[in-house]
Design a protein around this motif. Structure first.
Motif, PDB file in Angstrom:
ATOM      1  N   SER A  36       1.277  -1.101   0.525  1.00 22.96           N
ATOM      2  CA  SER A  36       0.512  -0.128   0.298  1.00 22.96           C
ATOM      3  C   SER A  36       1.112   1.238  -0.231  1.00 22.96           C
ATOM      4  O   SER A  36       1.857   1.162   0.394  1.00 22.96           O
ATOM      5  CB  SER A  36      -1.010   0.431   1.138  1.00 22.96           C
ATOM      6  OG  SER A  36      -0.268   0.480   2.734  1.00 22.96           O
ATOM      7  N   TYR A  66       1.588   1.554   3.184  1.00 26.44           N
ATOM      8  CA  TYR A  66       3.098   1.339   3.693  1.00 26.44           C
ATOM      9  C   TYR A  66       4.308   1.758   3.138  1.00 26.44           C
ATOM     10  O   TYR A  66       5.162   2.024   4.094  1.00 26.44           O
ATOM     11  CB  TYR A  66       2.763  -0.178   3.916  1.00 26.44           C
ATOM     12  CG  TYR A  66       3.870  -1.052   3.644  1.00 26.44           C
ATOM     13  CD1 TYR A  66       3.940  -1.124   5.166  1.00 26.44           C
ATOM     14  CD2 TYR A  66       5.670  -1.256   3.192  1.00 26.44           C
ATOM     15  CE1 TYR A  66       5.067  -1.868   6.233  1.00 26.44           C
ATOM     16  CE2 TYR A  66       6.116  -1.687   3.859  1.00 26.44           C
ATOM     17  CZ  TYR A  66       6.189  -2.167   5.175  1.00 26.44           C
ATOM     18  OH  TYR A  66       7.494  -3.182   5.978  1.00 26.44           O
ATOM     19  N   SER A 126       1.754   3.299   7.332  1.00 24.91           N
ATOM     20  CA  SER A 126       0.804   2.322   8.116  1.00 24.91           C
ATOM     21  C   SER A 126       1.712   1.184   8.008  1.00 24.91           C
ATOM     22  O   SER A 126       3.062   1.283   7.794  1.00 24.91           O
ATOM     23  CB  SER A 126      -0.078   1.814   7.250  1.00 24.91           C
ATOM     24  OG  SER A 126      -1.033   0.307   7.763  1.00 24.91           O
ATOM     25  N   ASN A 127       1.869  -0.185   9.107  1.00 24.88           N
ATOM     26  CA  ASN A 127       2.542  -1.073   8.738  1.00 24.88           C
ATOM     27  C   ASN A 127       1.674  -2.273   8.360  1.00 24.88           C
ATOM     28  O   ASN A 127       1.921  -3.526   7.980  1.00 24.88           O
ATOM     29  CB  ASN A 127       2.942  -1.506  10.444  1.00 24.88           C
ATOM     30  CG  ASN A 127       3.490  -0.478  11.218  1.00 24.88           C
ATOM     31  OD1 ASN A 127       4.734   0.144  10.640  1.00 24.88           O
ATOM     32  ND2 ASN A 127       3.562   0.082  12.433  1.00 24.88           N
ATOM     33  N   CYS A 128       1.438  -1.701   7.434  1.00 26.83           N
ATOM     34  CA  CYS A 128       0.624  -3.535   7.160  1.00 26.83           C
ATOM     35  C   CYS A 128       0.369  -2.572   4.994  1.00 26.83           C
ATOM     36  O   CYS A 128       0.375  -1.843   4.615  1.00 26.83           O
ATOM     37  CB  CYS A 128      -1.718  -3.460   7.109  1.00 26.83           C
ATOM     38  SG  CYS A 128      -2.778  -3.909   6.271  1.00 26.83           S
ATOM     39  N   ARG A 129       1.108  -3.691   5.043  1.00 28.04           N
ATOM     40  CA  ARG A 129       1.751  -3.764   3.791  1.00 28.04           C
ATOM     41  C   ARG A 129       1.099  -3.849   2.380  1.00 28.04           C
ATOM     42  O   ARG A 129       0.920  -3.155   1.572  1.00 28.04           O
ATOM     43  CB  ARG A 129       2.257  -5.433   3.559  1.00 28.04           C
ATOM     44  CG  ARG A 129       4.241  -4.853   3.997  1.00 28.04           C
ATOM     45  CD  ARG A 129       4.577  -6.306   4.195  1.00 28.04           C
ATOM     46  NE  ARG A 129       6.179  -5.369   4.883  1.00 28.04           N
ATOM     47  CZ  ARG A 129       7.877  -5.958   3.710  1.00 28.04           C
ATOM     48  NH1 ARG A 129       7.279  -6.283   2.141  1.00 28.04           N
ATOM     49  NH2 ARG A 129       8.337  -6.031   4.492  1.00 28.04           N
ATOM     50  N   LYS A 130      -0.347  -4.613   2.587  1.00 36.43           N
ATOM     51  CA  LYS A 130      -1.409  -4.549   1.490  1.00 36.43           C
ATOM     52  C   LYS A 130      -2.375  -3.337   1.271  1.00 36.43           C
ATOM     53  O   LYS A 130      -2.708  -3.164   2.391  1.00 36.43           O
ATOM     54  CB  LYS A 130      -1.886  -6.395   1.508  1.00 36.43           C
ATOM     55  CG  LYS A 130      -0.652  -7.281   1.704  1.00 36.43           C
ATOM     56  CD  LYS A 130      -0.600  -7.602   0.554  1.00 36.43           C
ATOM     57  CE  LYS A 130       0.573  -8.367   0.013  1.00 36.43           C
ATOM     58  NZ  LYS A 130       1.186  -7.749  -0.687  1.00 36.43           N
ATOM     59  N   THR A 131      -3.249  -3.075   0.444  1.00 38.26           N
ATOM     60  CA  THR A 131      -4.012  -2.620   0.629  1.00 38.26           C
ATOM     61  C   THR A 131      -5.080  -2.785   1.068  1.00 38.26           C
ATOM     62  O   THR A 131      -5.254  -4.935   1.344  1.00 38.26           O
ATOM     63  CB  THR A 131      -4.089  -1.858  -1.005  1.00 38.26           C
ATOM     64  OG1 THR A 131      -4.790  -2.697  -1.808  1.00 38.26           O
ATOM     65  CG2 THR A 131      -2.737  -1.285  -1.467  1.00 38.26           C
ATOM     66  N   ALA A 158      -5.915  -7.830   0.059  1.00 32.58           N
ATOM     67  CA  ALA A 158      -6.083  -8.087   1.929  1.00 32.58           C
ATOM     68  C   ALA A 158      -7.365  -9.522   1.194  1.00 32.58           C
ATOM     69  O   ALA A 158      -7.756 -10.426   1.528  1.00 32.58           O
ATOM     70  CB  ALA A 158      -6.373  -7.177   3.137  1.00 32.58           C
TER      71      ALA A 158
END
Length: 114
Positions: free
Chosen positions: A56, A59, A64-69, A73
């Motif tokens: 993302s 990221y 954000s620490n969430c790699r995926k959009t 996901a």
């Protein structure tokens, strides 16, 4: 923060700055400046790098620490939903049953059955 993420993602893929440059059409000098913090990411570079690394933009920017959009996901979740029954059965097995099932699966893979 973004400089760390770009370098982290590049190194995780064992890419040189030159090969990343060739793959993204962002100059090697620009990539070097981004990684050193001498230059900020442009809007276009953010999009290109996020698409290339399949992360993302948040990221990539360190927001954000969430790699995926969310879309990525959801797509991944939908791919695994067809295995839900199997996962629930596996979860009901005790530790011994789970080990046995993994052993059988490893044997089948080793035999080329898959």
């Amino acid at each position: 923060m973004c400089k760390n993420r770009v370098k982290e993602l590049r190194e995780a893929r064992h890419l040189s700055q030159k090969s990343l440059s060739e793959s993204t059409n962002i100059s090697q000098q620009q990539i070097s400046k981004i990684e050193c913090g001498d230059s900020c990411l442009t809007r276009d570079n953010i999009i290109v790098l996020a698409d290339f690394f399949e992360v993302s933009t948040d990221y990539l920017l360190g927001r954000s620490n969430c790699r995926k959009t969310i879309e990525q996901a959801i797509e991944m979740l939908n791919r695994f939903l067809k295995y839900d029954d199997f996962v629930q059965i596996y979860a009901m097995l005790g530790e011994k049953g789970q080990r046995l099932l993994r052993y059988i699966a490893d044997m089948l893979i080793g035999l080329g059955i898959g």
